[in-house]
Design a protein around this motif. Structure first.
Motif, PDB file in Angstrom:
ATOM      1  N   ILE A  66       0.831  -1.198   0.000  1.00 40.84           N
ATOM      2  CA  ILE A  66       0.000   0.000   0.000  1.00 40.84           C
ATOM      3  C   ILE A  66       0.874   1.259   0.000  1.00 40.84           C
ATOM      4  O   ILE A  66       0.735   2.124  -0.861  1.00 40.84           O
ATOM      5  CB  ILE A  66      -0.937   0.031   1.234  1.00 40.84           C
ATOM      6  N   THR A  67       1.790   1.348   0.967  1.00 37.46           N
ATOM      7  CA  THR A  67       2.555   2.585   1.167  1.00 37.46           C
ATOM      8  C   THR A  67       3.635   2.831   0.122  1.00 37.46           C
ATOM      9  O   THR A  67       3.928   3.979  -0.199  1.00 37.46           O
ATOM     10  CB  THR A  67       3.208   2.603   2.559  1.00 37.46           C
ATOM     11  N   VAL A  91      -1.659   8.310   1.683  1.00 37.14           N
ATOM     12  CA  VAL A  91      -0.629   7.459   2.277  1.00 37.14           C
ATOM     13  C   VAL A  91      -0.539   7.668   3.788  1.00 37.14           C
ATOM     14  O   VAL A  91      -0.212   6.736   4.526  1.00 37.14           O
ATOM     15  CB  VAL A  91       0.736   7.653   1.566  1.00 37.14           C
ATOM     16  N   GLU A  92      -0.860   8.868   4.260  1.00 40.59           N
ATOM     17  CA  GLU A  92      -0.791   9.155   5.699  1.00 40.59           C
ATOM     18  C   GLU A  92      -1.801   8.324   6.500  1.00 40.59           C
ATOM     19  O   GLU A  92      -1.600   8.089   7.692  1.00 40.59           O
ATOM     20  CB  GLU A  92      -1.039  10.647   5.976  1.00 40.59           C
ATOM     21  N   LEU A 127       0.827   1.129  -4.153  1.00 41.04           N
ATOM     22  CA  LEU A 127      -0.479   1.649  -4.559  1.00 41.04           C
ATOM     23  C   LEU A 127      -0.696   3.120  -4.224  1.00 41.04           C
ATOM     24  O   LEU A 127      -1.464   3.798  -4.902  1.00 41.04           O
ATOM     25  CB  LEU A 127      -1.600   0.804  -3.942  1.00 41.04           C
ATOM     26  N   LEU A 128      -0.035   3.615  -3.177  1.00 42.15           N
ATOM     27  CA  LEU A 128      -0.180   5.031  -2.819  1.00 42.15           C
ATOM     28  C   LEU A 128       1.144   5.786  -2.937  1.00 42.15           C
ATOM     29  O   LEU A 128       1.334   6.821  -2.307  1.00 42.15           O
ATOM     30  CB  LEU A 128      -0.745   5.168  -1.398  1.00 42.15           C
ATOM     31  N   SER A 129       2.048   5.276  -3.770  1.00 44.65           N
ATOM     32  CA  SER A 129       3.356   5.915  -3.933  1.00 44.65           C
ATOM     33  C   SER A 129       3.424   6.691  -5.242  1.00 44.65           C
ATOM     34  O   SER A 129       3.367   6.104  -6.325  1.00 44.65           O
ATOM     35  CB  SER A 129       4.468   4.862  -3.910  1.00 44.65           C
ATOM     36  N   ARG A 130       3.576   7.997  -5.125  1.00 44.41           N
ATOM     37  CA  ARG A 130       3.735   8.847  -6.316  1.00 44.41           C
ATOM     38  C   ARG A 130       5.103   8.685  -6.953  1.00 44.41           C
ATOM     39  O   ARG A 130       5.314   9.109  -8.083  1.00 44.41           O
ATOM     40  CB  ARG A 130       3.520  10.314  -5.940  1.00 44.41           C
TER      41      ARG A 130
END
Length: 110
Positions: A16-17, A42-43, A20-23
């Protein structure tokens, strides 16, 4: 058909971190933009993890592929999101040969 053993599914926090939520991830950045557009951040990454668990339990398997390493399952349906728009997503889970527990591979817009 439902995802086998969906209640025991494994979602690695880093999936996830750091994906999937990493720019900054080369393959994850477009996915991060998609999920962020529906209110995931991500937070507060556990929101996406929990939504993916729910998605696996609520929706049916749309495709299954057997490989020499195990079985891949595609689950397609609405994903509960923080902003309530609930887009259709395709989530891929994999059950390794000799195991029973599905592991998250990826999630993409359906």
């Amino acid at each position: 058909m439902r995802l086998p053993n969906a209640r025991q599914a494994i979602v690695d926090d880093r999936k996830i971190t750091h994906y999937l939520l990493s720019r900054s991830h080369p393959d994850g950045a477009p996915k991060a933009a998609f999920f962020e557009s529906f209110g995931f951040r991500v937070e507060v990454w556990p929101q996406l993890r929990d939504a993916l668990f729910e998605h696996a339990q609520r929706n049916s398997v749309s495709a299954r592929t057997k490989t020499q390493f195990g079985d891949a399952f595609e689950v397609t349906g609405g994903l509960e999101t923080p902003d309530g728009r609930n887009p259709r997503v395709l989530v891929v889970w994999f059950v390794r040969t000799g195991e029973r527990t599905p592991r998250l591979v990826t999630a993409v817009p359906a």
